[in-house]
Design a protein around this motif. Structure first.
Motif, mmCIF file in Angstrom:
data_model
loop_
_atom_site.group_PDB
_atom_site.id
_atom_site.type_symbol
_atom_site.label_atom_id
_atom_site.label_comp_id
_atom_site.label_asym_id
_atom_site.label_seq_id
_atom_site.Cartn_x
_atom_site.Cartn_y
_atom_site.Cartn_z
ATOM 1 N N VAL A 149 0.864 -1.188 0.000
ATOM 2 C CA VAL A 149 0.000 0.000 0.000
ATOM 3 C C VAL A 149 0.903 1.243 0.000
ATOM 4 O O VAL A 149 1.494 1.620 1.010
ATOM 5 N N SER A 150 1.017 1.807 -1.194
ATOM 6 C CA SER A 150 1.892 2.943 -1.413
ATOM 7 C C SER A 150 1.049 4.220 -1.450
ATOM 8 O O SER A 150 -0.044 4.274 -0.861
ATOM 9 N N SER A 151 1.543 5.227 -2.150
ATOM 10 C CA SER A 151 0.811 6.502 -2.180
ATOM 11 C C SER A 151 1.233 7.296 -3.408
ATOM 12 O O SER A 151 2.397 7.236 -3.833
ATOM 13 N N GLY A 152 0.302 8.060 -3.935
ATOM 14 C CA GLY A 152 0.618 8.984 -5.021
ATOM 15 C C GLY A 152 1.713 9.971 -4.605
ATOM 16 O O GLY A 152 2.441 10.491 -5.451
ATOM 17 N N LEU A 153 1.853 10.185 -3.292
ATOM 18 C CA LEU A 153 2.906 11.098 -2.824
ATOM 19 C C LEU A 153 4.300 10.521 -3.073
ATOM 20 O O LEU A 153 5.292 11.236 -2.981
ATOM 21 N N GLY A 154 4.365 9.224 -3.410
ATOM 22 C CA GLY A 154 5.650 8.600 -3.717
ATOM 23 C C GLY A 154 5.953 8.554 -5.205
ATOM 24 O O GLY A 154 6.970 7.998 -5.611
ATOM 25 N N GLN A 155 5.076 9.122 -6.029
ATOM 26 C CA GLN A 155 5.317 9.083 -7.480
ATOM 27 C C GLN A 155 6.476 10.008 -7.852
ATOM 28 O O GLN A 155 6.396 11.224 -7.594
ATOM 29 N N LEU A 156 7.484 9.461 -8.512
ATOM 30 C CA LEU A 156 8.629 10.297 -8.924
ATOM 31 C C LEU A 156 8.184 11.329 -9.953
ATOM 32 O O LEU A 156 8.676 12.458 -9.977
ATOM 33 N N SER A 157 7.223 10.935 -10.795
ATOM 34 C CA SER A 157 6.760 11.845 -11.845
ATOM 35 C C SER A 157 6.049 13.076 -11.275
ATOM 36 O O SER A 157 5.926 14.087 -11.959
ATOM 37 N N GLN A 158 5.559 12.985 -10.029
ATOM 38 C CA GLN A 158 4.847 14.108 -9.402
ATOM 39 C C GLN A 158 5.624 14.640 -8.202
ATOM 40 O O GLN A 158 5.065 15.391 -7.400
ATOM 41 N N MET A 159 6.872 14.217 -8.039
ATOM 42 C CA MET A 159 7.584 14.487 -6.786
ATOM 43 C C MET A 159 7.772 15.979 -6.553
ATOM 44 O O MET A 159 8.106 16.729 -7.459
ATOM 45 N N GLN A 160 7.493 16.406 -5.318
ATOM 46 C CA GLN A 160 7.696 17.810 -4.957
ATOM 47 C C GLN A 160 7.940 17.931 -3.463
ATOM 48 O O GLN A 160 7.921 16.945 -2.736
ATOM 49 N N ASP A 161 8.125 19.162 -3.025
ATOM 50 C CA ASP A 161 8.417 19.470 -1.620
ATOM 51 C C ASP A 161 7.210 19.125 -0.730
ATOM 52 O O ASP A 161 6.070 19.126 -1.202
ATOM 53 N N GLY A 162 7.473 18.890 0.533
ATOM 54 C CA GLY A 162 6.404 18.602 1.498
ATOM 55 C C GLY A 162 6.290 17.120 1.774
ATOM 56 O O GLY A 162 6.493 16.300 0.872
ATOM 57 N N PHE A 163 5.979 16.748 3.025
ATOM 58 C CA PHE A 163 5.869 15.331 3.445
ATOM 59 C C PHE A 163 7.114 14.543 3.021
ATOM 60 O O PHE A 163 7.022 13.434 2.497
ATOM 61 N N THR A 164 8.279 15.165 3.268
ATOM 62 C CA THR A 164 9.522 14.644 2.694
ATOM 63 C C THR A 164 9.787 13.174 3.006
ATOM 64 O O THR A 164 10.004 12.368 2.087
ATOM 65 N N ALA A 165 9.783 12.835 4.298
ATOM 66 C CA ALA A 165 10.132 11.455 4.674
ATOM 67 C C ALA A 165 9.109 10.479 4.093
ATOM 68 O O ALA A 165 9.467 9.408 3.586
ATOM 69 N N TYR A 166 7.848 10.846 4.175
ATOM 70 C CA TYR A 166 6.777 9.977 3.668
ATOM 71 C C TYR A 166 6.945 9.756 2.170
ATOM 72 O O TYR A 166 6.871 8.627 1.670
ATOM 73 N N ARG A 167 7.179 10.832 1.416
ATOM 74 C CA ARG A 167 7.333 10.708 -0.042
ATOM 75 C C ARG A 167 8.499 9.796 -0.396
ATOM 76 O O ARG A 167 8.374 8.913 -1.256
ATOM 77 N N ILE A 168 9.643 10.036 0.284
ATOM 78 C CA ILE A 168 10.828 9.218 -0.026
ATOM 79 C C ILE A 168 10.541 7.755 0.303
ATOM 80 O O ILE A 168 10.911 6.839 -0.447
ATOM 81 N N SER A 169 9.854 7.519 1.418
ATOM 82 C CA SER A 169 9.586 6.133 1.834
ATOM 83 C C SER A 169 8.667 5.429 0.836
ATOM 84 O O SER A 169 8.852 4.242 0.543
#
Ligand code: NAP
Length: 243
Positions: A149-169
């Protein structure tokens, strides 16, 4: 011995995990509801049993390798098989700290580092170790469905600032999906990442547009894929999305 297919759901005591346990059990699975706090997990499992569902609780802290080994040994000894693994347990801790006022830059850097390390232990390493162990069991039985169970916040194509640790994870969790999908590709062990969308849970908050039932649909879809179903993909509502 029960002929029911066996499913393990991490973080099964609330939110998307709890509803995943319910819906898999409604589909005829015997469900192992894993929770960090055994008492809470038992209470939730009893509630689902009262609905007539075949659900049992297990203790599992995905950040603790000993806890992962324990549940693996228990499942191996009791059933020696597992058909479905849902790596659902996850944390998002950036929010609190990004809104905390930090007066010294060094404090900020330290917080980022601690955040990333802690988030990785739960969101990435936990899922990795569970894929590693149970994937081999699935390989032996030549059948398995693993849902990360991942998240759109982890998409490299949409990657941006904010929720840094969560996005990287979550970007790293997607890499875990690709690695194990490739490892088990010849054994009908299908490994996919899914994004549930933005869902009303403790993590998603009350302003999220999706209900928990809507969020879980894509998880159930990936957990019940037929033979020759997709593997190594990233999906929302059963539709491929970009990495
Ligand atoms: P939630 O309501 O906050 O539930 C998170 C679950 O993870 C809880 O059961 C929690 O257990 C468990 N957990 C946390 N750390 C754990 C650990 N070390 N060991 C075992 N379990 C642990 O969140 P949710 O919204 O249902 O999220 C479920 C998954 O969906 C997460 O992976 C999340 O990243 C993902 N997701 C959610 C959304 C959304 O909008 N809600 C969007 C995209 C992706 P405790 O009760 O013990 O804390």
């Amino acid at each position: 011995m029960s002929e029911k297919r066996l499913a393990l759901v991490t973080g099964g005591n609330r939110g998307l995990g709890l509803e995943t346990c319910r819906q898999l059990a409604q589909k005829g699975f015997q469900v192992l509801l894993a929770s960090r706090d055994l008492m809470i997990g038992e209470k939730k499992a009893h509630e689902l049993q009262a609905e007539g569902l075949d659900v049992h609780s297990f203790q599992l802290d995905v950040a603790d390798p000993n806890s992962i080994k324990r549940i693996y040994d228990e499942i191996r000894n009791r059933w020696n098989r597992l058909e479905v693994l849902v790596n659902n347990a996850g944390i998002l801790i950036d929010q609190e700290q990004e809104s905390t006022e930090v007066h010294h830059l060094e404090d900020l850097f330290r917080l980022h580092r601690e955040n990333i390390l802690h988030t990785f232990q739960v969101n990435v390493l936990g899922a990795f170790e569970l894929c590693d162990r149970f994937g081999l069991l699935m390989q032996e039985q030549r059948y398995g469905r693993i849902v990360n169970v991942s998240s759109g916040l982890g998409q490299l194509s949409q990657m941006q600032d904010g929720f840094t640790a969560y996005r990287i994870s979550k970007a790293a969790l997607n890499a875990v999906t690709r690695i194990f999908a490739s490892k088990f590709k010849d054994y009908d062990v299908l490994v996919n990442s899914i994004c549930p969308g933005w869902v009303k849970t403790d993590m998603g908050g009350p302003q999220a547009p999706r209900s928990i039932e809507e969020g879980v649909l894509g998880i159930i879809w990936a957990a019940t894929l037929p033979e020759n179903g997709p593997t190594g993909g990233f999906f929302r509502d059963g539709k491929l999305i970009e990495w």
